[in-house]
Design a protein around this motif. Structure first.
Motif, PDB file in Angstrom:
ATOM      1  N   ALA A   1       0.820  -1.213   0.000  1.00 51.97           N
ATOM      2  CA  ALA A   1       0.000   0.000   0.000  1.00 51.97           C
ATOM      3  C   ALA A   1       0.854   1.263   0.000  1.00 51.97           C
ATOM      4  N   LYS A   2       2.063   1.155   0.521  1.00 47.39           N
ATOM      5  CA  LYS A   2       2.974   2.311   0.540  1.00 47.39           C
ATOM      6  C   LYS A   2       3.777   2.447  -0.752  1.00 47.39           C
ATOM      7  N   THR A   3       3.578   1.523  -1.682  1.00 43.99           N
ATOM      8  CA  THR A   3       4.389   1.501  -2.906  1.00 43.99           C
ATOM      9  C   THR A   3       3.501   1.833  -4.101  1.00 43.99           C
ATOM     10  N   PRO A   4       3.574   3.039  -4.640  1.00 37.75           N
ATOM     11  CA  PRO A   4       2.650   3.463  -5.697  1.00 37.75           C
ATOM     12  C   PRO A   4       2.714   2.616  -6.960  1.00 37.75           C
ATOM     13  N   SER A   5       3.835   1.972  -7.220  1.00 34.79           N
ATOM     14  CA  SER A   5       3.981   1.206  -8.459  1.00 34.79           C
ATOM     15  C   SER A   5       3.181  -0.091  -8.452  1.00 34.79           C
ATOM     16  N   VAL A   6       2.752  -0.574  -7.277  1.00 38.62           N
ATOM     17  CA  VAL A   6       2.052  -1.859  -7.183  1.00 38.62           C
ATOM     18  C   VAL A   6       0.624  -1.725  -7.725  1.00 38.62           C
ATOM     19  N   LYS A   7       0.302  -2.563  -8.705  1.00 34.85           N
ATOM     20  CA  LYS A   7      -1.021  -2.548  -9.327  1.00 34.85           C
ATOM     21  C   LYS A   7      -1.811  -3.834  -9.086  1.00 34.85           C
ATOM     22  N   ARG A   8      -1.135  -4.930  -8.784  1.00 33.83           N
ATOM     23  CA  ARG A   8      -1.800  -6.204  -8.537  1.00 33.83           C
ATOM     24  C   ARG A   8      -1.138  -6.920  -7.359  1.00 33.83           C
ATOM     25  N   PHE A   9      -1.967  -7.679  -6.619  1.00 32.97           N
ATOM     26  CA  PHE A   9      -1.500  -8.445  -5.469  1.00 32.97           C
ATOM     27  C   PHE A   9      -2.212  -9.795  -5.492  1.00 32.97           C
ATOM     28  N   VAL A  10      -1.446 -10.866  -5.436  1.00 35.34           N
ATOM     29  CA  VAL A  10      -2.010 -12.216  -5.439  1.00 35.34           C
ATOM     30  C   VAL A  10      -1.538 -12.958  -4.201  1.00 35.34           C
ATOM     31  N   LEU A  11      -2.470 -13.536  -3.491  1.00 30.44           N
ATOM     32  CA  LEU A  11      -2.170 -14.333  -2.301  1.00 30.44           C
ATOM     33  C   LEU A  11      -2.309 -15.814  -2.625  1.00 30.44           C
TER      34      LEU A  11
END
Length: 347
Positions: A121-131
């Motif tokens: 959440a603190k990293t603006p470049s992150v667009k997708r997250f998979v668990l």
């Protein structure tokens, strides 16, 4: 246009894969590299797993893969440095100590998912997250009622069993694992609902996973591969515990699991979804039947008593089949095809 040609994340960008030395995570990394992404993988010991960098450099070219040290995945800010400039996160790392005391597994598992989500959440470049979740978030291993599984299905049975008062008998370790996975995945969806991060989240639910190894020499028989290999070799010392606890299971080929992670990261139409990596229900005697049919010159142990097939209808698996076909794959692999293809690694 196939989603592989219209990805959410641009090829050449960097994906963070946590616990990259693990069986599933290593194949996730390989599939990502094969599709033009760079991978930053976290491990607790970079020296021990340096072979991965050499392996991937030889296969995919220099500068595509890097190992980074994360000593404690449950520590606040543990992933801050590793997260820098990545476009997607595959959070595969998990606490896998088989501890039967839920107090030693569930709280640190929650701390780990919250830590990596906060870093993302603190990293603006992150667009997708998979668990990387598990089929045990949906169904306990001894369920026999006929139900239709949906995106809203949760395994509350294992949660209740895990948190029963002590003594914490060793057999409870499997239920504690399931309870920790339920808590972890629910925590991610709660984070999405309450924090509304800039990135989309998905989860992948593997079952009993088997398939190719990057390096049998370095990986041995990791994770659930050990049980298939033990059954094939007749090593009942390894199998006795698992066959007493697990009478039926879903089956996942590790490449299907990896491609569903890829879909969760780059497929434009896959957002906010739980992706089933298994379909049918099997048991140990199904595996033995596959062995006897395809390796008639070998002798195998007798059938296991008390097994059954879960009668639940796995509705979400159809969506996974569609997604895999979007990537040019035939859909979820049949157990026999997968076993016969990959068991020679362990012979």
């Amino acid at each position: 246009m196939a989603p592989i040609d219209n990805p959410v994340l641009p090829p050449g960008s960097t994906i963070l894969v946590t616990g990259v030395n693990g069986f599933i995570a290593s194949v996730v990394a390989d599939v990502l590299l094969s599709h033009g992404y760079n991978v930053r993988g976290t491990v607790r010991d970079t020296a021990k797993h340096a072979w991965m960098a050499s392996h991937f450099e030889h296969k995919h070219g220099a500068g595509r893969f890097e190992l980074v040290h994360v000593a404690n995945i449950s520590a606040p800010g543990a992933f801050d440095a590793a997260m820098q400039d990545v476009t997607g996160v595959a959070h595969v790392a998990a606490i896998m100590n088989h501890d039967p005391d839920p107090n030693n597994v569930v709280p640190p598992s929650l701390e780990a998912i919250n830590s990596v989500l906060e870093s993302a959440a603190k990293t603006p470049s992150v667009k997708r997250f998979v668990l990387t979740s598990t089929g045990m978030t949906v169904r306990s291993v001894d369920s026999r009622d006929h139900v239709v599984l949906t995106q809203a299905s949760w395994n509350e049975t294992s949660v209740e069993r895990a948190w029963k008062p002590p003594p914490y008998e060793p057999e409870r370790g499997l239920e504690v694992y399931g309870a920790a996975k339920v808590a972890t995945e629910k925590a991610m969806w709660k984070f999405v609902e309450e924090r509304k991060p800039a990135f989309a989240c998905n989860s992948v639910l593997p079952a009993f996973t088997f398939g190719r190894l990057l390096s049998p020499e370095h990986q041995g028989t990791p994770s659930s591969t050990q049980f298939v290999a033990a059954l094939f070799k007749g090593d009942m010392q390894v199998l006795a515990h698992m066959t007493s606890l697990i009478k039926c299971f879903g089956y996942s080929d590790v490449d299907d699991v990896a491609y569903l992670h890829l879909a969760g990261l780059i497929h434009p139409d896959v957002q906010g979804q739980r992706l089933w990596a298994y379909d049918k229900s099997y048991h140990w005697n199904d595996l033995l039947a596959v062995f006897r049919k395809n390796f008639p010159d070998r002798q195998f142990v007798d059938d296991v008593a008390g097994v059954f097939r879960d009668p639940a209808e796995n509705q979400p698996a159809q969506k996974s089949n569609e997604i895999l076909r979007d990537f040019g794959r035939p859909g979820l692999a049949e157990m026999e095809d997968s076993i016969v293809k990959w068991i020679p690694q362990f012979i």
